[in-house]
Structure formats: structure tokens, C-alpha cells
Design an enzyme around this catalytic site. Structure first.
Site, short mmCIF file in Angstrom:
data_model
loop_
_atom_site.label_atom_id
_atom_site.label_comp_id
_atom_site.label_asym_id
_atom_site.label_seq_id
_atom_site.Cartn_x
_atom_site.Cartn_y
_atom_site.Cartn_z
N CYS A 55 23.14 22.08 -2.18
CA CYS A 55 22.52 21.88 -3.49
C CYS A 55 22.76 20.47 -4.02
CB CYS A 55 23.04 22.93 -4.47
SG CYS A 55 22.72 22.58 -6.20
N CYS A 58 24.66 20.34 -7.32
CA CYS A 58 26.08 20.63 -7.11
C CYS A 58 26.83 19.38 -6.66
CB CYS A 58 26.26 21.74 -6.08
SG CYS A 58 25.44 23.30 -6.47
N CYS A 403 17.94 5.68 -2.35
CA CYS A 403 18.32 7.04 -1.94
C CYS A 403 18.25 7.19 -0.42
CB CYS A 403 17.40 8.05 -2.62
SG CYS A 403 17.48 9.71 -1.94
N CYS A 406 15.76 9.85 0.78
CA CYS A 406 14.36 9.42 0.73
C CYS A 406 14.01 8.58 1.95
CB CYS A 406 14.09 8.64 -0.55
SG CYS A 406 14.51 9.54 -2.07
#
Length: 475
Positions: A55, A58, A403, A406
Site C-alpha cells: 500500500c 501505508c 518517482c 513512474c
């Protein structure tokens, strides 16, 4: 061949790659099906994070949770449960999404945690979870010391300990203690300086925010129920111009909100902090009852947000406040005129806002001169033209240039676009969500986030639910 089929087919080839190792943490205890009840019962107050390793939310919360655990040592224990490995415990407590945070008392599920997800916010909320729900004040000194606090105070006043109102007040304190400070009085002389009837509730605003434009103490006058108490606190807690902090910004932003950002510091410079706040309040008092709330904030606390949303660094605007309006739907407006000490510039800004004369502030990269690649580049200023084209189905990826997830997705996404390039009614697009404002209707909390905006449903785009195995692999 659909976009989803191509996407899934490509990702299946990656499933042999193992997920990254998870480092052990010392301050947050790991609980599971075998030991949850036994270990949780040992702690008077415990905050438990139910999570899944794949997640993204998370992972974002993990370092803040760890910092909070370190600050709360000796007061509140913080724990975590991996729901992918301990489904029995997570199912027993009704966990359906991640992360889910719950407060336990001696192993019993006491309440859901709905507070901020920053280390400071978690610390402040959980610190209030220690001790009684409501402090019994037995003297005037107790009352003075209790209300002389950085935060607001709610004090219930009952004529006798078994007053009909007191149990309801204490029940409300138990439910709301994670958000507010509660105390109660059973000796009327303790609060005789406040001329109210024998049974009432008093809301004391923080002394540092005292001003000439509103009362520092507000009296609750309705019939006392938990709902009416909650409503009273909500309507009067912040007053005319609250101090917005990272911990309360989400509660303030449920309404259209004007904020003046400057070098506010109530810990070291109360007088200087109130200098500009009083000028905002003077103007705000003229617009009371309108559909706009006012606030002040420390420019440095919101440095990242100001840089991302308005391209404003903390050194910009000098010592003068930087003023914005952010509506509850996300539209942004910026006061371009310099903040004058007489408040006239702020009044002109508000008159233009209420008259609909202000141009909405939109952060956008330049529209690219060439956009012929298989993956179309979208910026904020071209979003409506490309994504909301009524004749085309559009799959759009929101990404961050830095990122790593990405970057791993990029060749897969490009392959998908090239496969569907011959379909004229289908567009595969991407938008840099860091340097462009995200439009309404698109909830982007992490990267990459993908939405499908089909023909006829542009107002209700569909979020692409990435396979959890793939989420784990690109982590």
C-alpha cells in the site's frame, strides 16, 4: 484489445521479481494473530496501524508513525499489524482498507483514529488520550491553569456531581477527547467569575488568540446531547480567524478559506503574530456571515505546499502576509496587491472575490508546441481540451518526474499507447502532477495514479485499480 488487457499482460511478465525487504522498526511493535490480544492487553492506550506492505499510503505514513512512536514513549504504545499475513485479526476489527488506525484500551477497540497523519499530529492527538476523558477541576487555580493552554478548552459546569447533564458531558468527552481538551466542575464557586447559569458548558479559546473582535469564552445554551455538544464545539471553536496548522488544516478546509501566511510564531512572538492577525480580523469582522472563513498560518510550516501550489518560496513577499483563498472544491485565488496595514488592499481583494471578478489561479506548465507522440502530454491549461474532449475516451496517468515507480511504468505505458495509437477515439495521456494543478474529480494521493475518462462520463472519471502484485513490484 483494451487498455486494461494490454496493461495486465505486460505486468504479468514482471511477477517473478521479489518485493523489497522491509526494515525492522524498534519503536513500533509488530503484532500478529498469535500475540495481538496478549500484548495489546498490557497497554492502557495503544494506537494500532493496520496496513499492507504494497500500500502506497501505508509507506507514506510509516516514517511519520515511527517518529510519533518515538515521541510518545512512556505515554502511548504504537503498534502495527500486517493484514496480508494476519487476516484473522484484521477481519475481527473490521479492517477493509489500508492504512486503518484504531485506538485500543487494554486490548479493547475503543475508537477509530481520524486525526492527522503527521508525526506531530499523531503525537498531539494521542497525548490527549492519556489520563481521564475529562479532568475534574476542584479550584479556581485548577481552572485557570487548565484553560491557560495553547489549545482551546471545553469545561462542563454542573451544580452537583450526579447532575443529569454531567454523564452526557462525560460521554461526549470520551468520544471527542482525541480532538479537544475537556474538564468539568462540580463546585459552582470554581467558575463564579463566569456569570452563567448553574449547569452549562464553557468553551475557552486559547489565551494567545485573545482579541477585541470576539469573546474569549463562549457559553453553550442548548439542550445538552452528544450531537449538540459536537455542533457547538464545531461552530465556535475557531472563532473569527483561527490559527491554521498542519494538524487542523483539513478540518478548516471543509469550507471556503482565506489564509494569510506570514512569519507567525506563537511560541516566541505572540505580539508580533497577532499584529497581522488583528488586521485580518478587522476586515473579517465586516464579512461575518458570508460564505468564507478566515485564518492565519506560519509561512514556514506550509513552505512545501506554497512552493508546490503557488510557486512561492518562504523568502518571497518579504515580511508582508501572502494571502490566498482556497475553496472547498479546490479553486485557488491569490491576492496580487501588497498587503497594506490599513487593510484596504485585503478589502478590495474580498470585494473582487465576492463579485466574481477574480481570475482563478492555476499552476500549469506551458502547453507543448509539439504533442505528436503516442503518449499525449497534458498540462493544466490543456487538460479540458484533451481529457474532457467529448468525443474521445482518455486514459491519463498522473506522475511525478522524480518517482521511481513512474519511471518503471513508463515503457509499459508507452507500449500501451503505441498499441492503441491506431484507434482515433482513444487517447493515452500523462500529466506531471507536481508542476500542474490537478483538476476537480481526480484524487491523486500517490504516484503513479491512472484514471479513465470515457465518452459520456467526463464528470465521473474511473480510477484504474492497479493489480496489487504490480504495486508491490514497482515499489
Amino acid at each position: 484489445m483494451t487498455a486494461a488487457v494490454v496493461f495486465s499482460a505486460v505486468t504479468l511478465a514482471l511477477l517473478s521479481r521479489p518485493p523489497p525487504a522491509v526494515c525492522a522498526r524498534r519503536d513500533v511493535v509488530e503484532l500478529g494473530d498469535a500475540d495481538f490480544d496478549y500484548l495489546a492487553m498490557e497497554h492502557e492506550t495503544m494506537l494500532v496501524k493496520f496496513y499492507a506492505p504494497w500500500c502506497g499510503h501505508c509507506k507514506k505514513l510509516a516514517p511519520e508513525f515511527e517518529k510519533a512512536a518515538n515521541k510518545l514513549k512512556g505515554l502511548v504504545k504504537l503498534a502495527k499489524v500486517d493484514c496480508t499475513a494476519n487476516s484473522e485479526t484484521c477481519g475481527r476489527f473490521g479492517v477493509t482498507g489500508y492504512p486503518t488506525l484504531k485506538i485500543f484500551r487494554y486490548g479493547k477497540d475503543a475508537a477509530s483514529y481520524d486525526g492527522p497523519r503527521t508525526a506531530v499530529g499523531i503525537y498531539e492527538v494521542m497525548r490527549r488520550q492519556t489520563g481521564p476523558d475529562s479532568v475534574h477541576l476542584k479550584s479556581k487555580d485548577d481552572l485557570r491553569d487548565f484553560v491557560n493552554n495553547y489549545d482551546a478548552s471545553i469545561v462542563g459546569k454542573a451544580a452537583i456531581p450526579d447532575s443529569a447533564r454531567l454523564p452526557e458531558f462525560l460521554k461526549g468527552a470520551g468520544l471527542l477527547r482525541d480532538q479537544f481538551r475537556f474538564a468539568h466542575i462540580t463546585d459552582l464557586q470554581v467558575a463564579e467569575d463566569h456569570k452563567v447559569n448553574s449547569e452549562s458548558v464553557l468553551l475557552f479559546r486559547p489565551p494567545r488568540l485573545a482579541n477585541a473582535f470576539e469573546d474569549s469564552v463562549v457559553v453553550f445554551k442548548d439542550y445538552l446531547t452528544i450531537s449538540s455538544l459536537r455542533r457547538f464545539i464545531r461552530d465556535h471553536l475557531y472563532g473569527l480567524c483561527p490559527h491554521m496548522m498542519l494538524e487542523n488544516r483539513d478540518r478548516l478546509r471543509v469550507r471556503d478559506l482565506l489564509t494569510a501566511y506570514y512569519d507567525l510564531d506563537y511560541h516566541h512572538n505572540v505580539r508580533g503574530s497577532n499584529y497581522w492577525r488583528n488586521r485580518v480580523m478587522k476586515v473579517a469582522s465586516k464579512y461575518s456571515g458570508r460564505s468564507l472563513m478566515f485564518s492565519v498560518a506560519n509561512k514556514k510550516d506550509f513552505r512545501i505546499e506554497l512552493e508546490e501550489d503557488y510557486d512561492l518560496g518562504t523568502s518571497d513577499a518579504g515580511d508582508l502576509p501572502f494571502v490566498t483563498i482556497r475553496t472547498k472544491l479546490g479553486q485557488k485565488y491569490v491576492m496580487r496587491e501588497e498587503f497594506t496595514r490599513d487593510g484596504q488592499s485585503l478589502e478590495r481583494f474580498l470585494e473582487d472575490y465576492f463579485a466574481g471578478r477574480l481570475k482563478q489561479y492555476i499552476k500549469s506548465e506551458p502547453i507543448p508546441e509539439k504533442n505528436s507522440a503516442a503518449v499525449k502530454v497534458v498540462v493544466a491549461e490543456s487538460f479540458n481540451e484533451i481529457v474532457n474532449d467529448p468525443d474521445k475516451d482518455v486514459l491519463i496517468q498522473f506522475y511525478s518526474p522524480s518517482c521511481p515507480h513512474c519511471k518503471k511504468l513508463e515503457p509499459i505505458y508507452r507500449e500501451l499507447a503505441e498499441t492503441l495509437y491506431s484507434y482515433p477515439r482513444t487517447v493515452i495521456a500523462k500529466m506531471n502532477a507536481v508542476d500542474n494543478d490537478i483538476p476537480l474529480g481526480y484524487d491523486v494521493q500517490g504516484y503513479p495514479t491512472i484514471y479513465f475518462a470515457p465518452v459520456g462520463k467526463k464528470d465521473n472519471p474511473i480510477r484504474y485499480q492497479v493489480n496489487p502484485f504490480f504495486s508491490q513490484l514497482i515499489s
